[in-house]
Design an enzyme around this catalytic site. Structure first.
Site, mmCIF file in Angstrom:
data_model
loop_
_atom_site.group_PDB
_atom_site.id
_atom_site.type_symbol
_atom_site.label_atom_id
_atom_site.label_comp_id
_atom_site.label_asym_id
_atom_site.label_seq_id
_atom_site.Cartn_x
_atom_site.Cartn_y
_atom_site.Cartn_z
ATOM 1 N N GLY A 63 14.884 82.231 71.915
ATOM 2 C CA GLY A 63 15.386 81.168 71.028
ATOM 3 C C GLY A 63 16.889 81.091 71.097
ATOM 4 O O GLY A 63 17.511 81.602 72.034
ATOM 5 N N ASN A 64 17.505 80.430 70.128
ATOM 6 C CA ASN A 64 18.970 80.376 70.059
ATOM 7 C C ASN A 64 19.399 80.247 68.607
ATOM 8 O O ASN A 64 18.568 80.266 67.708
ATOM 9 C CB ASN A 64 19.511 79.242 70.932
ATOM 10 C CG ASN A 64 18.965 77.902 70.493
ATOM 11 O OD1 ASN A 64 19.258 77.433 69.404
ATOM 12 N ND2 ASN A 64 18.143 77.284 71.338
ATOM 13 N N HIS A 65 20.707 80.118 68.398
ATOM 14 C CA HIS A 65 21.261 80.218 67.040
ATOM 15 C C HIS A 65 21.306 78.903 66.266
ATOM 16 O O HIS A 65 21.909 78.850 65.199
ATOM 17 C CB HIS A 65 22.690 80.773 67.114
ATOM 18 C CG HIS A 65 22.772 82.106 67.786
ATOM 19 N ND1 HIS A 65 22.246 83.241 67.215
ATOM 20 C CD2 HIS A 65 23.272 82.476 68.989
ATOM 21 C CE1 HIS A 65 22.436 84.268 68.031
ATOM 22 N NE2 HIS A 65 23.058 83.823 69.114
#
Ligand code: PMT
Length: 396
Positions: free
Chosen positions: A208-210
């Site tokens: 995933g990412n932020h």
């Protein structure tokens, strides 16, 4: 320009309250109908007589008139207004608004207002910077209110810094823009992708990412304020808009499937999601056990949602984002062409205050005619407004 517009000005106890006399005068000169609510402490800084005379309407402070028994209906006041502006907003009233406290007419009206609510804080610089104040302002933003940030300059305390209420002329311009834009995209459907995507490795882990969803939520609100109907397709984000249609997804494939469904009916599409470019080829159906010293996960390319829909584009206006760390402008311009965007919004992780999770962003627009427009660091609400203004120009 404001003829027929109904503006409810709510004044709190702050030295900046003196500026509201000028502000009310400017509004009335523009043809607006103005009603004023004051907290009791606001009356220490400016008299109700001044604001009643300038607004040509009685000023409201109490739920009812002690002598006549006349009831001042907060629900009616909230329904009457096309726009409510709380200016100056004191730290005390801000704290109450952020926590649902309702111990005076101003707060009851705020809670029942159906119109857009804007706030213009004014306080000393240390109070303004205090984490509680900033958190409370963020809460108001998450409720869909718009914050007109305090300006830099000399303060009543003799200190200098951020804390001054915006000047009456600035407030007037903001109110005008808000009200004239409120129908600019009426009848238009806007599709927005937002947040991260989570690509499963096994039932427990993901790639995933932020992305928090703040940018996508701010965009949704700004398009709604311009009269548009919105559909947001969001990955697992912390922030989701409080109104409009919200479709929650996990992966890029799910996001694409929903986006394809709504694309043909959309007039405007904004790709603000941070989509994972790759996903594990064969996600494990059970939790992967810790055995070997290293673990190989084969990744395959995800569909590029913006590029796929860019191929199907007919009448739609496509706005893309570019999140870059190197060679920013060149990469953004390449993405504009490759993904068939009409406008691309570049944000760089090299700029302090820009990108993931921040309340602010620093962006540069590039359009298909090679026009470039660089903006200062500003709140994501203000960035979203700039994007909407640019889109509106295209429909004029
Ligand atoms: O959510 P926040 O915490 O507020 O953060 C906001 C943000 C940083 C996520 C936002 O401002 C932003 O930059 N979004 C785009 C992030 C991104 O993935 O950029 P990109 O340069 O990798 O992609 C270019 C464009 O193609 C983007 O419009 C993206 O949505 C789209 N894309 C990318 C890959 C893919 N597989 N499908 C896509 O649709």
């Amino acid at each position: 320009m404001l003829a027929g517009k109904k503006i409810l000005l709510a004044v709190c106890g702050s030295i900046a309250a003196y500026k509201t006399a000028f502000f009310v005068r400017l509004l009335v000169k523009e043809g607006a109908e103005v009603k004023v609510i004051m907290t009791e402490s606001a009356k220490d800084f400016i008299t109700p007589l001044t604001l009643a005379t300038l607004s040509k309407n009685p000023v409201h402070s109490q739920y009812f008139d002690n002598t006549s028994g006349e009831w001042h209906n907060h629900v009616e006041l909230g329904m009457w207004a096309d726009l409510m502006l709380i200016a100056p907003l004191s730290a005390n009233t801000l704290g109450k608004m952020a926590n649902g406290i309702c111990d005076n007419l101003l707060l009851a009206t705020y809670l029942s207002a159906k119109c857009p609510v804007l706030v213009a804080p004014a306080m000393d610089l240390d109070m303004y910077q205090h984490p509680t104040t900033q958190e409370n302002l963020n809460r108001l933003i998450s409720y869909g209110n718009e914050v007109i940030e305090a300006r830099d300059g000399e303060l009543a305390s003799g200190l200098s810094g951020q804390g001054r209420m915006a000047e009456p002329e600035e407030l007037l311009e903001i109110v005008k823009k808000k009200l004239t834009n409120s129908a600019a995209l009426k009848g238009k459907r806007v599709l927005i992708t937002s947040g991260p995507t989570f690509e499963a490795i096994d039932p427990v882990r993901f790639i995933g990412n932020h992305s928090s969803g703040k940018m996508g939520s701010a965009l949704t609100k700004a398009f709604q304020d311009a009269g548009a109907e919105t559909i947001i397709i969001s990955g697992p984000a912390t922030y989701l808009p409080s109104s409009g249609e919200v479709i929650k997804v996990n992966s890029a494939n799910e996001m694409l499937a929903h986006a394809e469904k709504y694309h043909s009916d959309a007039d405007i599409v904004v790709f603000s999601a941070a989509v994972s470019d790759y996903r594990p080829e064969n996600p494990a159906t059970e939790k992967i056990k810790k055995k070997e010293d290293s673990l190989q996960i084969n990744l395959v390319k995800n569909p590029d949602i913006a590029a796929e829909l860019g191929k199907k584009k007919k009448h739609q206006f496509h706005v893309g984002f570019a999140l870059e760390t190197t060679n920013e402008e060149v990469n953004a311009q390449e993405k504009l062409k490759k993904k068939n965007f009409d406008l691309i919004v570049l944000n760089s992780l090299n700029d302090e205050g820009a990108g993931f999770q921040q309340d602010t962003n620093k962006v540069t627009f590039f359009d298909k005619n090679n026009n470039k427009h660089k903006f200062e660091l500003k709140s994501k609400t203000a960035v979203a407004q700039d994007i909407v203004n640019q889109v509106i120009k295209n429909f004029e």
